[in-house]
Design a protein around this motif. Structure first.
Motif, PDB file in Angstrom:
ATOM      1  N   LEU A 207       4.486  -7.194   4.408  1.00  0.00           N
ATOM      2  CA  LEU A 207       5.521  -6.173   4.284  1.00  0.00           C
ATOM      3  C   LEU A 207       4.853  -4.851   3.911  1.00  0.00           C
ATOM      4  O   LEU A 207       4.098  -4.789   2.938  1.00  0.00           O
ATOM      5  CB  LEU A 207       6.537  -6.563   3.216  1.00  0.00           C
ATOM      6  N   VAL A 208       5.139  -3.818   4.684  1.00  0.00           N
ATOM      7  CA  VAL A 208       4.546  -2.497   4.476  1.00  0.00           C
ATOM      8  C   VAL A 208       5.671  -1.511   4.195  1.00  0.00           C
ATOM      9  O   VAL A 208       6.737  -1.565   4.812  1.00  0.00           O
ATOM     10  CB  VAL A 208       3.748  -2.045   5.711  1.00  0.00           C
ATOM     11  N   GLU A 209       5.412  -0.586   3.273  1.00  0.00           N
ATOM     12  CA  GLU A 209       6.394   0.459   2.964  1.00  0.00           C
ATOM     13  C   GLU A 209       5.670   1.718   2.534  1.00  0.00           C
ATOM     14  O   GLU A 209       4.496   1.687   2.146  1.00  0.00           O
ATOM     15  CB  GLU A 209       7.333   0.000   1.858  1.00  0.00           C
ATOM     16  N   GLY A 210       6.375   2.829   2.598  1.00  0.00           N
ATOM     17  CA  GLY A 210       5.865   4.077   2.062  1.00  0.00           C
ATOM     18  C   GLY A 210       6.341   4.265   0.637  1.00  0.00           C
ATOM     19  O   GLY A 210       7.490   3.948   0.317  1.00  0.00           O
ATOM     20  N   VAL A 234       2.337  -4.291   0.819  1.00  0.00           N
ATOM     21  CA  VAL A 234       1.460  -3.135   0.680  1.00  0.00           C
ATOM     22  C   VAL A 234       2.315  -1.871   0.674  1.00  0.00           C
ATOM     23  O   VAL A 234       3.247  -1.744   1.480  1.00  0.00           O
ATOM     24  CB  VAL A 234       0.434  -3.056   1.827  1.00  0.00           C
ATOM     25  N   SER A 235       1.999  -0.949  -0.212  1.00  0.00           N
ATOM     26  CA  SER A 235       2.656   0.360  -0.242  1.00  0.00           C
ATOM     27  C   SER A 235       1.636   1.435   0.118  1.00  0.00           C
ATOM     28  O   SER A 235       0.514   1.431  -0.393  1.00  0.00           O
ATOM     29  CB  SER A 235       3.238   0.634  -1.633  1.00  0.00           C
ATOM     30  N   VAL A 236       2.014   2.341   1.011  1.00  0.00           N
ATOM     31  CA  VAL A 236       1.146   3.439   1.424  1.00  0.00           C
ATOM     32  C   VAL A 236       1.523   4.666   0.614  1.00  0.00           C
ATOM     33  O   VAL A 236       2.637   5.191   0.726  1.00  0.00           O
ATOM     34  CB  VAL A 236       1.274   3.716   2.932  1.00  0.00           C
ATOM     35  N   ASP A 237       0.611   5.111  -0.214  1.00  0.00           N
ATOM     36  CA  ASP A 237       0.880   6.192  -1.161  1.00  0.00           C
ATOM     37  C   ASP A 237       1.244   7.487  -0.446  1.00  0.00           C
ATOM     38  O   ASP A 237       0.564   7.929   0.479  1.00  0.00           O
ATOM     39  CB  ASP A 237      -0.356   6.421  -2.036  1.00  0.00           C
TER      40      ASP A 237
END
Length: 265
Positions: A207-210, A234-237
Motif C-alpha cells: 500500500l502506497v500513499e502520499g 509505504v508513505s512518500v514524504d
C-alpha cells in the motif's frame, strides 16, 4: 461485451506487470514509473473505459465491472498488479476474485471508500462534508465546477486555471465517470467486504500513499492494512494523491524494494 481496450507497454524487464491508472487520466500516467522500472518490469498499461484511446462505456451495467473485465482480459498469469486510485480498486478486486492470476499487488491510494466507511465512519463523514460542493455541482449539471472541485482534492496541486485547457476539457468530458463508479467505490457493489473475501488475497501487497494526501486516503489504507493478510505500507514524504505522477522515482523505488521479496515464478 467490454469496450475496445487500448494498451501500451513500458520497459523490457523479466517481470510481466499490469498497470491500471486513476480516473480522468490515461495509461500514459505510468510513463515515469514504467521508465524507472524498465529493467525490472515489462509493464502493460491500458486505458480505462471512456479514457485515452479505449472505447466508451455504453452506460449499461456497472462501470467498475466493465473496468475489471477489461483488466482481466489482459492478465497473463501470474502477473504483478500496480494500480492507482480507481485503478487500485480494480487491482484489489482482481486479487480477491482471481487470486490465481495475481502474483502481487501494489495499491497506490485505492479510493475504496466503502472499506473506510465501515471501519472509520467519522473520517468518511468528514470527507462527505468536504465533498458536498462537488456533489451539488454534479446534481446541477455543472460539469466544469465539478471537475474543478474534484481536481482540488484529488489532483496534483496545480490550480485549475494553470492546467492546460485540453487537459481541463478532457477531465470535464469524463467527470461523469466519478458518480458512475460510486456503486462499487462507496457501496461495495461487488461484495468484497463480506466475511472471508479479503482472505483470498493472500499474495504480497504493498500500500502506497502520499504523506500530504487527503485524510480519506489514509483512512482507506488503514482499513486495508487491517484486512489484507500479507500487506506492507509505504508513505512518500511530501506527496499528494497523484504520487505516481509527481514522485515516480520514489514510487518506483518502493515497488522495486517490495518486488525484491516476491519470487518470480
Amino acid at each position: 461485451m467490454i469496450p475496445e481496450t487500448n494498451a501500451r507497454r513500458f520497459g523490457h524487464g523479466p517481470r510481466p506487470a499490469l498497470a491500471i491508472h486513476c480516473s480522468l487520466a490515461h495509461s500514459g500516467a505510468w510513463r515515469g514509473v514504467g521508465a524507472a522500472l524498465s529493467d525490472e518490469l515489462t509493464l502493460r498499461a491500458f486505458d480505462l473505459p471512456m479514457h485515452g484511446r479505449s472505447g466508451d462505456w455504453d452506460g449499461q451495467g456497472n462501470i467498475h465491472d466493465v473496468a475489471t473485465d477489461m483488466a482481466l482480459s489482459l492478465l497473463e498469469a501470474p502477473m504483478d498488479l500496480i494500480g492507482h486510485s480507481f485503478g487500485a480498486t480494480v487491482a484489489l478486486r482482481l486479487a480477491i476474485e482471481h487470486p490465481e492470476l495475481v502474483r502481487s499487488m501494489t495499491l497506490i491510494e485505492p479510493v475504496y471508500f466503502a472499506a473506510a466507511k465501515q471501519d472509520d465512519p467519522d473520517a468518511m463523514a468528514e470527507y462527505n462534508d468536504q465533498n458536498a460542493a462537488f456533489e451539488a455541482a454534479l446534481a446541477e449539471g455543472d460539469k466544469d465546477t465539478a471537475a474543478r472541485l474534484f481536481n482540488r482534492v484529488w489532483g496534483d496541486g496545480t490550480k485549475w486555471d494553470q492546467i492546460p485547457e485540453p487537459t481541463r476539457a478532457y477531465m470535464v468530458d469524463r467527470i461523469g465517470f466519478i458518480p458512475a463508479s460510486s456503486p462499487f467505490l462507496g457501496e461495495d457493489s461487488a461484495g468484497l467486504l463480506a466475511p472471508g473475501m479479503f482472505d483470498r488475497a493472500s499474495m504480497p501487497a504493498l500500500l502506497v500513499e502520499g504523506s500530504a494526501s487527503p485524510k480519506a486516503a489514509h483512512a482507506i489504507n488503514d482499513s486495508l492494512m487491517r484486512r489484507l493478510p500479507n500487506a506492507r505500507r509505504v508513505s512518500v514524504d511530501g506527496a499528494g494523491h497523484m504520487v505516481p505522477i509527481t514522485h515516480p522515482a520514489e514510487v518506483a523505488e518502493a515497488i522495486r524494494d517490495f518486488l525484491s521479496d516476491v519470487p518470480l515464478v
